[in-house]
Design a protein around this motif. Structure first.
Motif, PDB file in Angstrom:
ATOM      1  N   TYR A 184      74.607  54.642 103.342  1.00 41.98           N
ATOM      2  CA  TYR A 184      74.897  54.443 101.916  1.00 41.98           C
ATOM      3  C   TYR A 184      73.643  54.882 101.193  1.00 41.98           C
ATOM      4  O   TYR A 184      72.635  54.193 101.251  1.00 41.98           O
ATOM      5  N   PHE A 216      70.294  53.989 102.768  1.00 37.91           N
ATOM      6  CA  PHE A 216      70.395  52.840 103.666  1.00 37.91           C
ATOM      7  C   PHE A 216      71.335  53.144 104.829  1.00 37.91           C
ATOM      8  O   PHE A 216      72.490  53.532 104.644  1.00 37.91           O
ATOM      9  N   ALA A 228      73.656  51.989 107.288  1.00 37.47           N
ATOM     10  CA  ALA A 228      74.472  50.808 107.561  1.00 37.47           C
ATOM     11  C   ALA A 228      74.970  50.810 109.000  1.00 37.47           C
ATOM     12  O   ALA A 228      75.155  49.755 109.600  1.00 37.47           O
ATOM     13  N   ILE A 239      76.588  39.058 112.213  1.00 38.33           N
ATOM     14  CA  ILE A 239      76.398  38.263 110.995  1.00 38.33           C
ATOM     15  C   ILE A 239      76.741  39.121 109.762  1.00 38.33           C
ATOM     16  O   ILE A 239      76.961  40.330 109.883  1.00 38.33           O
ATOM     17  N   ASN A 240      76.768  38.488 108.625  1.00 41.93           N
ATOM     18  CA  ASN A 240      77.103  39.231 107.398  1.00 41.93           C
ATOM     19  C   ASN A 240      76.118  40.375 107.183  1.00 41.93           C
ATOM     20  O   ASN A 240      74.920  40.194 107.299  1.00 41.93           O
ATOM     21  N   ALA A 256      76.102  43.063 109.029  1.00 42.53           N
ATOM     22  CA  ALA A 256      75.819  43.749 110.287  1.00 42.53           C
ATOM     23  C   ALA A 256      76.424  45.155 110.316  1.00 42.53           C
ATOM     24  O   ALA A 256      75.901  46.060 110.964  1.00 42.53           O
ATOM     25  N   THR A 292      82.502  45.576 108.540  1.00 40.73           N
ATOM     26  CA  THR A 292      83.474  46.112 107.581  1.00 40.73           C
ATOM     27  C   THR A 292      83.338  47.624 107.447  1.00 40.73           C
ATOM     28  O   THR A 292      84.335  48.352 107.384  1.00 40.73           O
ATOM     29  N   GLU A 351      89.204  42.718 104.872  1.00 39.85           N
ATOM     30  CA  GLU A 351      88.480  41.457 104.758  1.00 39.85           C
ATOM     31  C   GLU A 351      88.916  40.703 103.497  1.00 39.85           C
ATOM     32  O   GLU A 351      89.285  39.541 103.544  1.00 39.85           O
TER      33      GLU A 351
HETATM   34  N1  LIG Z   1      79.298  50.579  99.228  1.00 38.90           N
HETATM   35  C1  LIG Z   1      78.111  50.204  99.717  1.00 38.90           C
HETATM   36  N2  LIG Z   1      76.991  50.697  99.169  1.00 38.90           N
HETATM   37  C2  LIG Z   1      75.780  50.352  99.639  1.00 38.90           C
HETATM   38  N3  LIG Z   1      75.588  49.513 100.666  1.00 38.90           N
HETATM   39  C3  LIG Z   1      76.673  48.985 101.257  1.00 38.90           C
HETATM   40  C4  LIG Z   1      77.993  49.300 100.809  1.00 38.90           C
HETATM   41  N4  LIG Z   1      78.873  48.640 101.588  1.00 38.90           N
HETATM   42  C5  LIG Z   1      78.137  47.943 102.475  1.00 38.90           C
HETATM   43  N5  LIG Z   1      76.829  48.141 102.283  1.00 38.90           N
HETATM   44  C6  LIG Z   1      75.740  47.580 103.081  1.00 38.90           C
HETATM   45  O1  LIG Z   1      75.932  47.971 104.430  1.00 38.90           O
HETATM   46  C7  LIG Z   1      75.636  46.905 105.302  1.00 38.90           C
HETATM   47  C8  LIG Z   1      76.846  46.619 106.163  1.00 38.90           C
HETATM   48  O2  LIG Z   1      77.843  46.047 105.375  1.00 38.90           O
HETATM   49  P1  LIG Z   1      79.245  45.612 105.936  1.00 38.90           P
HETATM   50  O3  LIG Z   1      79.790  46.718 106.757  1.00 38.90           O
HETATM   51  O4  LIG Z   1      80.068  45.135 104.830  1.00 38.90           O
HETATM   52  O5  LIG Z   1      78.839  44.422 106.887  1.00 38.90           O
HETATM   53  P2  LIG Z   1      79.699  43.221 107.442  1.00 38.90           P
HETATM   54  O6  LIG Z   1      81.144  43.522 107.255  1.00 38.90           O
HETATM   55  O7  LIG Z   1      79.325  43.169 108.871  1.00 38.90           O
HETATM   56  O8  LIG Z   1      79.291  42.021 106.699  1.00 38.90           O
HETATM   57  C9  LIG Z   1      75.222  45.743 104.431  1.00 38.90           C
HETATM   58  O9  LIG Z   1      73.826  45.705 104.369  1.00 38.90           O
HETATM   59  C10 LIG Z   1      75.773  46.074 103.093  1.00 38.90           C
HETATM   60  O10 LIG Z   1      74.966  45.557 102.070  1.00 38.90           O
END
Ligand SMILES: Nc1ncnc2c1ncn2[C@@H]1O[C@H](COP(=O)(O)OP(=O)(O)O)[C@@H](O)[C@H]1O
Ligand SMILES: [Mg+2]
Lengths: 438, 300
Positions: B11, B14, B16, B35-36, B38, B41, B81
């Motif tokens: 992203y 970052f 992910a 964990i959240n 991770a 999603t 989710e």
């Molecule tokens: N659209 C986005 N833009 C920027 N960062 C994102 C976006 N969606 C998720 N993230 C980041 O990516 C990482 C993984 O998120 P996610 O896949 O939702 O994790 P989980 O479902 O395991 O909680 C997290 O740090 C989240 O903040």
């Protein structure tokens, strides 16, 4: 995808808000058209002053006959002519004598006063009165033109008549076929009954001198034309339709804004688009399907309006309408609304938040204040008016030109119209497909 | 079968997801735990064809979700989710609309909707607007929609999170049934114990990386609870006594761990009677601790 697209289409055209907006806009347009029609109708000149001339070497005599719309002579009417007032006698006539060498001025229309009330009257060698649109008949008055000098002595004419469309006449095309309706003798006003053709508002009368003496005398031809006042209404109708449709064309694009928000922008903003994107459909298909759904509503709206509005206006003004008017309006409404709709799809794929704010700003710039027109005036570059969809609409539907005078360049209109419709949505599809998320 | 192959997702700057790979085989329920934040999603949305991976690919029954989206999407159902729909629709109408993407329309779509709403327990809300749906009902609706084409693969993203006990039971049963029908189910959760009773295997994800892929019985074994006992100056006999309660691990000269089904009070009592001086006795281990140990977070 087919059923879903069908649903998108059905949904867009059955949205209550879309229907309400559409009906409201059409009604507002018709209301304006009605007012416009009524005002213009009251300004049509139906009174006539028919002039005959008797030109001799020492003077010019002008015999005038004042007629009301029913074709009756008006007695004791005051008419402003040759920079002064004259008064008709008990038969509706007046006589002016102008010594030769002195100039005179006859202007049409002029003011005609009956018992202190002012009317507008046309002043000409012909007058069309007692127009009956039902029976398609009218009464034509023709004044003679006598010339007596050393070379000529013309005392009588054959009278021919024809009808022509305004466009032809403006292009200088004179009728080829005349109908002979009778003769006119001496210093007098002759009266003929003529049939009228409702689709061609211009009446043209040809006077052809009758050679009595010998073939030494050159032939004199005079052509006069006048617009049938009752048929002038059809012109008013067209103006009224244009004015009414401006209202519609200015606000109908807001329906596109609503549809774009409903169909894509709000879904991208709240995430509902993701659930749809996970169906067996590519992103390209997804955006195209949604676009077409809304497009259908706009096409239907444009079509209904371009049929209903001219028909309603014609009905109010008691005239007919033409397929050409309907077709032109339909085409231009498509450019006007779909041009904006496509642009909004581009905005919707470029931003995820603030779609409504950005769209409203664009609407204000391109429609409500059409900034391009203002720039065109300031920069004195009339062609800039072709730059926006609404500008194109105004140009084609109303010859709207802010005092610039230019002939409508239909090729330019077509090219720019197509660019407005196609380019933004093509860009939108490409960008959307390349996006990482729907 | 779901095959995630070397998927990375950025992203902006970052990262992910960092080069993750795993499979979910037919007839298998796989827990996807982290964990959240991770990356669960993100992984699931990429597998559902909603997000594009930055690199790598996902295949559903051999169809690439990016290159052959239509075929791949037909074969996978996704329960998000936190599902978001066009909420002014009535449930059945939106179902029919979405069924249109599978070329099912009219009466057929209506009948299928009724059948699947019955199966997912939302038949009574058929004519309710989606905005009136609770979170649990939305998940059931999403499940009903994901079943339209009777796909052989499912992605459940934290489906149990925030559900009432009835809903939890429902989704567990659904997963078990799907497994019996030889389908592949990926079940994400931020709590390892939540997937313990359903999953055959578990994939642990942390900070966008896969830390471990283990069979569930392996996890259960490794995470078994233990009793840790510290004894002042134990003699040689102590190991014999403790081994009666279970497998004994000598941590150091004074500290021992026993794995087994035994209460710490009972051991304590016995050892004191036998004349040992117990200085400390505590329960250690369990799924949560095991999980946190795996991802390297300190246990409070
Ligand atoms: N659209 C986005 N833009 C920027 N960062 C994102 C976006 N969606 C998720 N993230 C980041 O990516 C990482 C993984 O998120 P996610 O896949 O939702 O994790 P989980 O479902 O395991 O909680 C997290 O740090 C989240 O903040
Ligand atoms: Mg998540």
């Amino acid at each position: 995808m087919s059923y879903a697209m069908e649903y998108d289409i059905r949904r867009s055209i059955t949205k209550p808000l879309v229907i309400i907006l559409l009906v409201g806009l059409i009604l507002a347009g018709i209301g304006v058209a009605y007012l416009e029609g009524q005002v213009s109708l009251s300004q049509i000149t139906k009174y006539s002053v028919v002039l005959s001339y008797n030109v001799t070497s020492n003077q010019t005599e002008i015999l005038g006959l004042a007629l009301n719309p029913q074709g009756n002579p008006i007695k004791d009417a005051k008419i402003f002519i040759n920079n002064g007032w004259v008064e008709t006698n008990s038969s509706g006539y007046f006589l002016l004598a102008i010594p030769s060498g002195k100039s005179y001025s006859i202007m049409s229309p002029t003011t005609l006063q009956i018992s202190g009330i002012n009317y507008t009257a046309s002043v000409s060698s012909i007058g069309v009165v007692n127009v009956n649109l039902k029976n398609k008949s009218a009464v034509l008055y023709v004044g003679s033109y006598l010339i007596k000098n050393n070379f000529n002595n013309i005392t009588s004419y054959k009278v021919y008549y024809s009808q022509e469309s305004l466009e032809n006449l403006m292009r200088g095309i004179l009728p080829k076929n005349y109908t002979y309706i009778g003769n006119i003798y001496g210093f007098s006003t002759a009266k003929f009954s003529i049939p009228i053709n409702l689709s061609e508002p211009d009446i043209i009368v040809l006077l052809q001198s009758i050679n009595i003496s010998s073939n030494k005398v050159p032939e004199f031809n005079f052509t006069y034309s006048t617009v049938l006042p009752q048929l002038e209404v059809s012109n008013i109708r067209d103006t009224a339709v244009s004015t009414a449709s401006y209202i519609f064309a200015e606000f109908f694009p807001l329906v596109g804004l609503f549809l774009t928000n409903e169909f894509i922008a709000s879904l991208r903003s709240n995430g509902a688009i993701e659930f749809i994107a996970s169906r067996p459909i590519t992103k390209k298909q997804l955006i195209i399907s949604r676009y077409i759904g809304g497009l259908f509503a706009l096409i239907m709206g444009s079509l209904i309006t371009s049929i209903l509005m001219p028909i309603t206006v014609s009905y109010i003004l008691n005239t007919s309408t033409s397929l050409a008017t309907i077709g032109k309006m339909f085409g231009m409404l498509l450019v006007d609304t779909i041009g904006f709709y496509s642009l909004l799809y581009l905005v919707a794929v470029l931003v995820r938040k603030n779609f409504i704010a950005i769209s409203i700003v664009l609407y204000l710039i391109l429609y409500l204040f059409n900034i391009m027109n203002i720039v065109a005036i300031i920069a004195d570059m009339p062609k800039l008016m072709y730059g926006t969809p609404y500008g194109l609409y105004e140009i084609v539907m109303g010859g709207f030109n802010f005092g610039f005078s230019f002939a409508i360049n239909y090729i330019l209109v077509t090219i720019i119209g197509i660019i407005w419709i196609a380019l933004p949505i093509i860009l939108a599809i490409i960008i959307y497909d390349k996006n990482d998320s729907p | 079968m779901i095959e995630v192959k070397n998927v990375s997702k950025k992203y902006k700057d970052f990262k992910a997801l960092d080069n993750i790979s795993f499979n979910v085989n037919n007839g298998e329920v796989v827990g996807f735990v982290g964990i959240n934040g991770a990356g669960k999603t993100t992984t699931i949305k990429i597998s559902a064809g909603v997000l594009k991976p930055t690199t790598g690919s996902v295949e559903i029954d051999g169809f690439d979700i990016s290159k052959n989206k239509v075929e791949a999407s037909k074969r996978i159902g996704w329960v998000p989710e936190s599902p978001v729909f066009e909420e002014n629709f009535k449930a059945i109408d939106y179902f029919k609309y979405l069924a249109g993407y599978y070329k099912i329309g009219g009466k057929e779509a209506e009948e299928l909707g009724i059948k699947l709403f019955e199966e997912t327990g939302i038949i009574n809300a058929k004519n309710k607007k989606l905005k009136e749906f609770s979170q649990g009902m939305k998940k059931r609706f999403a499940l009903a929609v994901s079943m339209i084409a009777n796909p052989s693969n499912y992605l459940f993203d934290e489906v149990l999170n925030g559900l009432d006990p009835q809903g939890i039971v429902f989704f567990r049963e659904f997963a078990n049934r799907a497994k019996k029908e030889n389908k592949a189910v990926l079940f994400s959760s931020h709590i390892l114990s939540e997937v313990q009773n359903i999953a055959d295997r578990v994939i642990i994800i942390h900070k966008g990386k896969i830390l471990a892929i283990k069979n569930m019985d392996e996890v259960v074994k490794e995470s078994k609870k233990a009793i840790r006992i510290a004894i002042n100056n134990p003699d040689v006999n102590i190991l014999n006594i403790l081994s009666k309660f279970g497998e004994v691990n000598k941590i150091n000269d004074d500290v021992f761990e026993i794995k087994g089904e035994v209460s710490s009070e009972y051991i304590n009592e016995l050892l004191v009677k036998a004349g040992y001086k117990v200085s400390k006795i505590e329960q250690v281990g369990g799924l949560e601790e095991y999980f946190l140990n795996l991802i390297g977070e300190k246990v409070e």
